[in-house]
Design a protein around this motif. Structure first.
Motif, PDB file in Angstrom:
ATOM      1  N   VAL A   7     -36.558 -43.842  29.887  1.00 35.82           N
ATOM      2  CA  VAL A   7     -37.497 -44.919  30.210  1.00 35.82           C
ATOM      3  C   VAL A   7     -37.133 -46.158  29.402  1.00 35.82           C
ATOM      4  O   VAL A   7     -37.200 -46.151  28.176  1.00 35.82           O
ATOM      5  CB  VAL A   7     -38.943 -44.476  29.912  1.00 35.82           C
ATOM      6  CG1 VAL A   7     -39.899 -45.635  30.105  1.00 35.82           C
ATOM      7  CG2 VAL A   7     -39.328 -43.292  30.784  1.00 35.82           C
ATOM      8  N   LEU A 162     -48.034 -48.601  38.508  1.00 39.01           N
ATOM      9  CA  LEU A 162     -47.236 -48.212  37.358  1.00 39.01           C
ATOM     10  C   LEU A 162     -46.257 -49.321  37.001  1.00 39.01           C
ATOM     11  O   LEU A 162     -45.673 -49.956  37.881  1.00 39.01           O
ATOM     12  CB  LEU A 162     -46.445 -46.929  37.654  1.00 39.01           C
ATOM     13  CG  LEU A 162     -47.251 -45.645  37.864  1.00 39.01           C
ATOM     14  CD1 LEU A 162     -46.379 -44.573  38.508  1.00 39.01           C
ATOM     15  CD2 LEU A 162     -47.814 -45.147  36.531  1.00 39.01           C
ATOM     16  N   THR A 164     -43.179 -50.277  33.818  1.00 36.17           N
ATOM     17  CA  THR A 164     -42.459 -49.914  32.599  1.00 36.17           C
ATOM     18  C   THR A 164     -42.394 -51.138  31.704  1.00 36.17           C
ATOM     19  O   THR A 164     -41.862 -52.181  32.101  1.00 36.17           O
ATOM     20  CB  THR A 164     -41.044 -49.422  32.930  1.00 36.17           C
ATOM     21  OG1 THR A 164     -41.117 -48.375  33.892  1.00 36.17           O
ATOM     22  CG2 THR A 164     -40.349 -48.896  31.678  1.00 36.17           C
ATOM     23  N   VAL A 169     -44.475 -46.394  29.699  1.00 30.37           N
ATOM     24  CA  VAL A 169     -44.985 -46.403  31.069  1.00 30.37           C
ATOM     25  C   VAL A 169     -46.486 -46.660  30.997  1.00 30.37           C
ATOM     26  O   VAL A 169     -47.216 -45.956  30.304  1.00 30.37           O
ATOM     27  CB  VAL A 169     -44.712 -45.075  31.793  1.00 30.37           C
ATOM     28  CG1 VAL A 169     -45.368 -45.073  33.175  1.00 30.37           C
ATOM     29  CG2 VAL A 169     -43.212 -44.860  31.937  1.00 30.37           C
ATOM     30  N   LEU A 190     -44.022 -38.241  35.902  1.00 31.51           N
ATOM     31  CA  LEU A 190     -44.242 -38.771  34.564  1.00 31.51           C
ATOM     32  C   LEU A 190     -44.021 -37.704  33.498  1.00 31.51           C
ATOM     33  O   LEU A 190     -43.410 -37.965  32.450  1.00 31.51           O
ATOM     34  CB  LEU A 190     -45.657 -39.350  34.455  1.00 31.51           C
ATOM     35  CG  LEU A 190     -45.894 -40.656  35.227  1.00 31.51           C
ATOM     36  CD1 LEU A 190     -47.383 -40.960  35.326  1.00 31.51           C
ATOM     37  CD2 LEU A 190     -45.151 -41.810  34.585  1.00 31.51           C
ATOM     38  N   TRP A 202     -46.590 -43.440  26.769  1.00 34.88           N
ATOM     39  CA  TRP A 202     -47.316 -43.343  28.041  1.00 34.88           C
ATOM     40  C   TRP A 202     -48.755 -43.781  27.772  1.00 34.88           C
ATOM     41  O   TRP A 202     -49.464 -43.160  26.979  1.00 34.88           O
ATOM     42  CB  TRP A 202     -47.229 -41.911  28.534  1.00 34.88           C
ATOM     43  CG  TRP A 202     -47.874 -41.591  29.837  1.00 34.88           C
ATOM     44  CD1 TRP A 202     -48.559 -42.421  30.666  1.00 34.88           C
ATOM     45  CD2 TRP A 202     -47.878 -40.309  30.462  1.00 34.88           C
ATOM     46  NE1 TRP A 202     -48.996 -41.737  31.774  1.00 34.88           N
ATOM     47  CE2 TRP A 202     -48.586 -40.437  31.676  1.00 34.88           C
ATOM     48  CE3 TRP A 202     -47.364 -39.066  30.113  1.00 34.88           C
ATOM     49  CZ2 TRP A 202     -48.798 -39.367  32.527  1.00 34.88           C
ATOM     50  CZ3 TRP A 202     -47.560 -37.998  30.968  1.00 34.88           C
ATOM     51  CH2 TRP A 202     -48.265 -38.154  32.174  1.00 34.88           C
ATOM     52  N   ILE A 413     -37.747 -47.706  36.588  1.00 39.98           N
ATOM     53  CA  ILE A 413     -37.967 -46.877  35.407  1.00 39.98           C
ATOM     54  C   ILE A 413     -36.979 -47.204  34.288  1.00 39.98           C
ATOM     55  O   ILE A 413     -37.336 -47.247  33.120  1.00 39.98           O
ATOM     56  CB  ILE A 413     -37.863 -45.385  35.796  1.00 39.98           C
ATOM     57  CG1 ILE A 413     -38.971 -45.029  36.800  1.00 39.98           C
ATOM     58  CG2 ILE A 413     -37.932 -44.481  34.563  1.00 39.98           C
ATOM     59  CD1 ILE A 413     -38.813 -43.654  37.432  1.00 39.98           C
TER      60      ILE A 413
END
Length: 453
Positions: A7, A162, A164, A169, A190, A202, A413
């Protein structure tokens, strides 16, 4: 960026390496919401039908899925060919013939049309339905203390829910009750990322109630929408007030555009000032800038302002603006003060949109950058193609998107980029001290400057 991280994405233009493309399977026309009109019929039939709610026709889902799958195949391919020729197709949704420039995947075993080969490298593509064998459906009876829902949206547009932010995230605190549980369907993906990337963070902001009474000024959206059409010219005069109030934190992921250390955030029907305050507190290492569009209170920033590439030694940065919805001159000064050149995008190839489109005819400025030299855009938007390819020298890959105006597309991502400061000349402290709840600046940046049409 660590070589072991999965990520990582700080910008809209870094070399794209991993992306999630949505799916149209099981999608519905969702319930009405006070946020905005999902699928409001044309004005001449609103006397007979207030809204369209329920499962989508199978052929519409199949058309959208075909375009999503085609995009996934193009991104996975190492080399694609953009055809030299321009042909014409008839678009049944708008009942118009449109010129297009096709892109095909090159295959040595099959003769390809003449064209320009673009060696883009393979991109890893995830799909939200690949981690579960369960058939997707969005006609559940859902109930919370604050709302009930019969039909939900679906998973065609992860970009809305969502985002990044570097190695983090972020699940967006959407104010639309029909998308309240949407990120739950992405949890298998995820968790797959979480388990493989020890550096991944996250986050989920406080979840909004999505209560019509608590979060919105007018619970009868149809009445509000009618009034909004009459008073659209007064958006700036109202202090940029929308039906979404400031009682709770709310924004969609697509209300933001990332440019390294700086993130631009649109005040809109789905994003309020509280959302900006939350982002500034939780990500103190980043700088979040509010962007207002005096003639546009609709959701999402990714069709109004899109960066093409950053400034480098001896080369200015480029940012594309939508001439139909010019931003404030004061809020775009940060670009010219830091060696970015605003460029007005040409108008779209047509002003017509499908009857149940979620996007306006200005969606042509919404594209996907594979890096700071290569862009994926809708195949019929030839005026934009000529600007990007002929005038600015970008590699441009074309792709059919028009059915997806009713659906949606992607969430990136991993990009090969970093938290670089592309805006060193600014007074961020003063900006953070502005009273956004009483903000009335309405002086727009003139679309006549460097205008393309």
């Amino acid at each position: 960026m660590s070589s072991s991280s999965i990520v990582n994405s700080w910008t809209e233009w870094g070399q794209l390496e991993t992306i999630c493309i949505g799916t149209a399977q099981g999608m519905c026309y969702p319930d009405e919401t006070p946020t905005y009109s999902w699928h409001t019929p044309r004005s001449n039939i609103r006397r007979y039908i207030n809204s369209v709610i329920g499962p989508r026709p199978r052929h519409r889902i199949e058309q959208a899925q075909q375009q999503l799958d085609n995009l996934a195949d193009l991104l996975r391919a190492e080399t694609v060919r953009v055809c030299n020729s321009v042909d014409e197709i008839f678009n049944e949704d708008i009942e118009q013939s449109l010129k297009r420039k096709r892109t095909v995947i090159t295959d040595k075993s099959v003769a390809s049309p003449d064209g320009l080969d673009v060696k883009k490298g393979k991109i890893e593509v995830y799909r939200p339905d690949q981690f579960s064998d369960e058939k997707l459906r969005f006609n559940y009876h859902i109930s919370t203390p604050h709302f009930k829902s019969q039909y939900q949206y679906g998973l065609s547009c992860p970009r809305d829910v969502l985002i990044t932010m570097g190695d983090t995230v972020l699940e967006a605190p959407v104010c639309t009750h029909t998308r309240y549980f949407e990120t739950e369907y992405y949890k298998p993906l995820l968790y797959s990322l979480w388990n493989r990337d020890s550096r991944m963070k996250w986050l989920q902001p406080p979840k909004p109630t999505c209560s019509p009474e608590l979060m919105f000024n007018d619970t009868d959206y149809r009445e509000y929408a009618t009034q909004k059409e009459v008073n659209k010219s007064n958006y700036a005069d109202s202090g940029y007030k929308t039906n979404l109030n400031e009682n709770e934190i709310a924004f969609d992921a697509a209300d933001m555009i990332r440019m390294g250390k700086d993130v631009f955030y649109k005040k809109s029907a789905s994003a309020n000032n509280q959302g900006l305050h939350w982002l500034r507190r939780v990500f103190p290492h980043l700088r979040f800038h509010m962007i207002h569009f005096p003639s546009d209170d609709s959701s999402h920033l990714d069709y109004g302002l899109m960066p093409l590439r950053p400034p480098t030694s001896g080369s200015e940065g480029l940012v594309l603006l939508n001439q139909k919805f010019p931003p404030l001159a004061s809020e775009t000064k940060i670009f010219t003060d830091n060696d970015w050149r605003p460029i007005w995008a040409p108008l779209g190839c047509t002003t017509a949109v499908a009857p149940l489109s979620l996007c306006s005819s200005s969606f042509n400025t919404n594209f996907l950058s594979l890096n700071d030299r290569c862009i994926v855009m809708e195949e019929c938007e030839l005026p934009l193609y000529h600007l990007l390819h002929d005038d600015l020298g970008f590699d441009v890959i074309t792709c059919p998107f028009r059915t997806l105006l009713e659906f949606g597309v992607t969430w990136d991502i991993r990009r090969d980029d970093s938290c670089t400061d592309h805006f060193p000349n600014q007074d961020y402290e003063s900006e953070c001290n502005m009273d956004l709840n009483h903000y009335f600046d309405s002086q727009i940046l003139s679309p006549e400057s460097n205008k393309k049409s």
